[in-house]
Design an enzyme around this catalytic site. Sequence first.
Site: not given
Length: 316
Positions: A181, A32, A185
């Site tokens: 993870y 991204i 975030k």
Amino acid sequence: MSSASSTPPWNVRRLPGAAGRVVLVTGGNAGIGYFVAEQLSTTGADVLLGSRNPTRAEAATASIRARVPGARVRAVRLDLADLASLEAAVGSLGVERLDAVVHNAGVALDDPPREETGDGHELMFGTNHLGHFALTKWLMPLLSAAPAARVVSTGSFAAKSERLDLDDLQSRRDYRPKRTYGRSKLAQMHFGLELDRRLRAAGSTVASVIVHPGGALDSLTPSRPPVHVRTTAARLGAAPSALLLQGKHAGAWPAVRAVLDPAVRGGQVWGPRHFGLRGEPRHEPLWDHLTDTVVAARLWEASRDLTGVDPCALPG
């Protein structure tokens, strides 16, 4: 122009010009982040592509220059897993101000065992959250030198079902890669919102915005060799997924809008239009657990203690 009513409808394929603006994209060498850098380069902005891998960073900048004639993009060395290196890295940027930073870089591990940064922090939490927390501290003078800079933090849809364990931020007691993870975030998203609250309280001109890319798959991402190569088999196999998910080029759209659109405001969350998974970027309501300011404040204090810096502390 300063309001949504005085600007044309947002078009992801016809971005407004941004010549003269300077933007840093962390992790801009792949995924991204690469597409954020590529799309911003089409606007005439000066794009600093932050990466810990010089070879991959140069490949990414070469790819952007090949696709965007006259692109003003250059690679800068940036290793978010090495907190002690960040002050010098910011000093080497060679710019007088920064109009935006896109906190995009991230590490995702699929399998155990648990890994740590050189500073002794769990790798995903240490890179995805603590690295950006500390980087913001060193970038703040450059951001404050711009008329209305933005800090854009990239969260994840994976964080929607997670909650932080403030007593085990480093996942020492119970490490599960996917959960760790998602929590890293989520920490980044809490940080972005708390940062905006603190910036507003201090009367700063800098705003902090949260974005997430929805469901962004490599198999739905157009090729950018050698940065990303999509095979015919992968494209055909992923076709059914395109009904609900999207490629990483589209996953970049919320971050690009958060940098460029004058209608975007600090403290907002932007994500894909359809079910939060695919489509053009839209302003979406805060997830319920992101409204918990007590958790955000406690995370801030813990992050300050773990990194030894405070992004909103006055110089002195």
